[in-house]
Design an enzyme around this catalytic site. Structure first.
Site, PDB file in Angstrom:
ATOM      1  N   PRO A 268       0.841  -1.258   0.052  1.00  0.00           N
ATOM      2  CA  PRO A 268       0.003  -0.115  -0.138  1.00  0.00           C
ATOM      3  C   PRO A 268       0.834   1.232   0.094  1.00  0.00           C
ATOM      4  O   PRO A 268       1.646   1.495   1.030  1.00  0.00           O
ATOM      5  CB  PRO A 268      -0.607  -0.085   1.434  1.00  0.00           C
ATOM      6  CG  PRO A 268       0.100  -1.064   2.343  1.00  0.00           C
ATOM      7  CD  PRO A 268       0.756  -1.969   1.213  1.00  0.00           C
ATOM      8  N   ASP A 444       5.853   2.072   1.983  1.00  0.00           N
ATOM      9  CA  ASP A 444       5.133   1.160   2.329  1.00  0.00           C
ATOM     10  C   ASP A 444       4.237   1.267   3.661  1.00  0.00           C
ATOM     11  O   ASP A 444       4.840   1.260   4.695  1.00  0.00           O
ATOM     12  CB  ASP A 444       5.728  -0.296   2.254  1.00  0.00           C
ATOM     13  CG  ASP A 444       4.781  -1.415   2.396  1.00  0.00           C
ATOM     14  OD1 ASP A 444       3.689  -1.276   2.861  1.00  0.00           O
ATOM     15  OD2 ASP A 444       5.423  -2.773   2.002  1.00  0.00           O
ATOM     16  N   HIS A 445       2.916   1.426   3.560  1.00  0.00           N
ATOM     17  CA  HIS A 445       2.307   1.931   4.672  1.00  0.00           C
ATOM     18  C   HIS A 445       1.924   0.659   5.604  1.00  0.00           C
ATOM     19  O   HIS A 445       1.564   0.940   6.882  1.00  0.00           O
ATOM     20  CB  HIS A 445       0.606   2.342   4.583  1.00  0.00           C
ATOM     21  CG  HIS A 445       0.433   3.546   5.384  1.00  0.00           C
ATOM     22  ND1 HIS A 445       0.835   3.531   6.770  1.00  0.00           N
ATOM     23  CD2 HIS A 445      -0.311   4.591   5.080  1.00  0.00           C
ATOM     24  CE1 HIS A 445       0.202   4.542   7.250  1.00  0.00           C
ATOM     25  NE2 HIS A 445      -0.368   5.319   6.604  1.00  0.00           N
ATOM     26  N   ARG A 446       2.309  -0.634   5.303  1.00  0.00           N
ATOM     27  CA  ARG A 446       2.634  -1.702   6.188  1.00  0.00           C
ATOM     28  C   ARG A 446       3.715  -1.542   6.987  1.00  0.00           C
ATOM     29  O   ARG A 446       3.435  -2.034   8.408  1.00  0.00           O
ATOM     30  CB  ARG A 446       2.583  -3.004   5.556  1.00  0.00           C
ATOM     31  CG  ARG A 446       1.394  -3.432   4.550  1.00  0.00           C
ATOM     32  CD  ARG A 446       1.688  -4.510   3.737  1.00  0.00           C
ATOM     33  NE  ARG A 446       2.838  -4.269   3.165  1.00  0.00           N
ATOM     34  CZ  ARG A 446       3.378  -5.528   2.165  1.00  0.00           C
ATOM     35  NH1 ARG A 446       2.600  -6.493   2.153  1.00  0.00           N
ATOM     36  NH2 ARG A 446       4.352  -5.187   1.601  1.00  0.00           N
TER      37      ARG A 446
END
Length: 474
Positions: A268, A444-446
């Site tokens: 994401p 990467d929003h994770r």
């Protein structure tokens, strides 16, 4: 009289689990004598251009693939005629344990090889139950090979024919109708040539063959394409030309496309932007270029920005990490392999500088220059294209201010540098003309939340706005 044998060299796995490569050019021809480790071909993998060394000392008997052909790992690409030194030739010869020969054709003065004795057949049968092995070679490991013993007389005859012609066996010559028009049988050509024509949208019935017995060669197809294009654009011959050009998707571009799609639909992405007054950095750059300690070093805004990124990363280590889906773990790196996006004639590549965080500014400048020159020459080693931990791309060289870069697969962040432009800027409550740059950070929003990404981008911007800020971060 010295006995000889035919040994095949199969396309090896050139690293990183690549399954195919394209033959770019042959450095040898049928009949040439080659030595061990002599470069015989240049191939392009999905990541880089690689030179293939010869695993044998001998004479080139046949080239099984034409330049431009995409070959699967494990398929024969060239055959060699080598001396048979006796029963222990494999153990004693320079190529022992190196080649990927699938079979051997033995002859002495042109006489047929002796058929295997019963005990040999029995031994091979007992070994058939053993697990298949991947034979090592000079540049990696080939496909799993199966020991099938000596080839049949038919196989030996075919190898001899290939040695004579130096090319793959062509399909039978088609019948010709009245008026010279071809019949429904397909024209005489090799499979790689038919694939090329299919990729280019060319009907082989229209291509005149210049090879033996009218064989259509790769050059014939390419010449037909050039002739057809020239005729379509010539004022003297106003013909309806092709309205579109088709280019096979392969090599670096194919790999890049697959990697970007995987990254875009797996991680994401979040992108943040920051516009910075980099006047102080540009002043520093000018002073360094005039400093004797940096004489001979190539210094650019990318050099300073890369060093600033490495420093900012120390206080923001989450951006130097990877999401391991299979293990359900977050891997945080304690080193930095800095990826540098490089535009090359074969497409975009992202080679990385190993342990870039340990380099001084001068060492980093040298590494950047070497990396860029090697990438543009298409000589980047596959190992330099893997293992990156964070990347930077300089879109400013194209006059672009900002963008939303896509993450390199397996990395948590990428920074895009915009163009340095003179712009009105408020300094001490007064309007002034300053040198300004926009920074774009995708992450990467994770792995990285908004606060962590913002702090990293803020630290990077602070260093570029005032290089003295480094003193507060190290």
């Amino acid at each position: 009289m010295t006995a000889t044998m035919i040994k095949e060299f199969r396309l090896p796995d050139l690293g990183e689990g690549l399954t195919e490569s394209e033959i770019l050019s042959w450095k040898v021809a049928v009949g040439d004598t080659v030595t061990l480790n002599q470069v015989i071909a240049e191939v392009e993998t999905a990541k880089a251009v690689v030179e293939l060394p010869s695993p044998f000392t001998g004479v080139v008997a046949a080239l099984h693939e034409q330049p431009g052909t995409v070959v699967e790992v494990g398929k024969p690409i060239v055959s060699f005629e080598v001396d048979d030194a006796g029963p222990s030739a494999r153990e004693q010869s320079p190529d022992a344990g190196v080649g990927t020969a699938a079979g051997e054709v033995t002859a002495a003065g042109g006489a047929p090889a002796v058929e295997p004795q019963p005990e040999t057949v029995e031994r091979k049968a007992s070994e058939a139950a053993k697990p298949a092995q991947r034979e090592p070679n000079l540049v990696g490991y080939g496909a799993v090979l199966e020991d099938t013993g000596r080839p049949t007389r038919r196989a030996r005859a075919q190898a001899a024919a290939e040695q004579t012609t130096g090319a793959a066996q062509a399909v039978p010559e088609p019948a010709v109708q009245a008026g010279g028009q071809p019949a429904t049988e397909r024209p005489r050509s090799t499979p790689p040539v038919r694939k090329l024509a299919r990729d280019l949208g060319i009907d082989l019935h229209l291509v005149p063959g210049t090879g033996p017995a009218g064989l259509i060669t790769r050059e014939d197809v390419q010449n037909y394409t050039r002739t057809d294009t020239a005729a379509a654009s010539s004022p003297a011959a106003p013909q309806q030309g092709e309205r579109e050009t088709r280019t096979p998707i392969k090599g670096v571009r194919k790999f890049t496309a697959a990697a970007m799609v995987q990254s875009a639909f797996t991680a994401p992405h979040v992108t943040e932007f920051l516009t910075v007054d980099v006047t102080a950095t540009m002043d520093l750059l000018a002073r360094l270029k005039g400093n004797k300690a940096f004489e001979g070093y190539k210094l650019t805004p990318l050099t300073i920005a890369a060093k600033a990124l490495l420093i900012a990363l120390r206080n923001n280590p989450t951006l130097n990490s990877r999401w391991d889906e299979e293990a359900q773990e977050i891997i945080q790196y304690n080193y930095v392999n800095l990826g540098i996006a490089a535009a090359t004639p074969r497409g975009l590549t992202v080679p990385n500088i190993k342990d870039a965080d340990r380099l001084s500014l001068r060492e980093l400048a040298t590494a950047l220059a070497d990396l860029t020159d090697t990438a543009r020459a298409g000589k980047t080693a596959p190992s330099d294209l893997s293992g990156g931990t964070i990347s930077i791309t300089n879109i400013g060289v194209f006059g672009i201010d900002a963008g939303t870069p896509i993450l390199n697969p397996g990395e948590a962040a990428i920074v895009a540098l915009g163009a340095v432009r003179k712009a009105p800027w408020v300094v001490d409550d007064e309007l002034a003309v300053r040198q300004v740059m926009s920074l774009s950070l995708s992450f990467d929003h994770r792995l990285v939340d908004g606060e962590q990404g913002s702090r990293f981008l803020s630290d990077l911007g602070a260093i570029l706005a005032d290089p003295a800020m480094v003193m507060t971060m190290v």
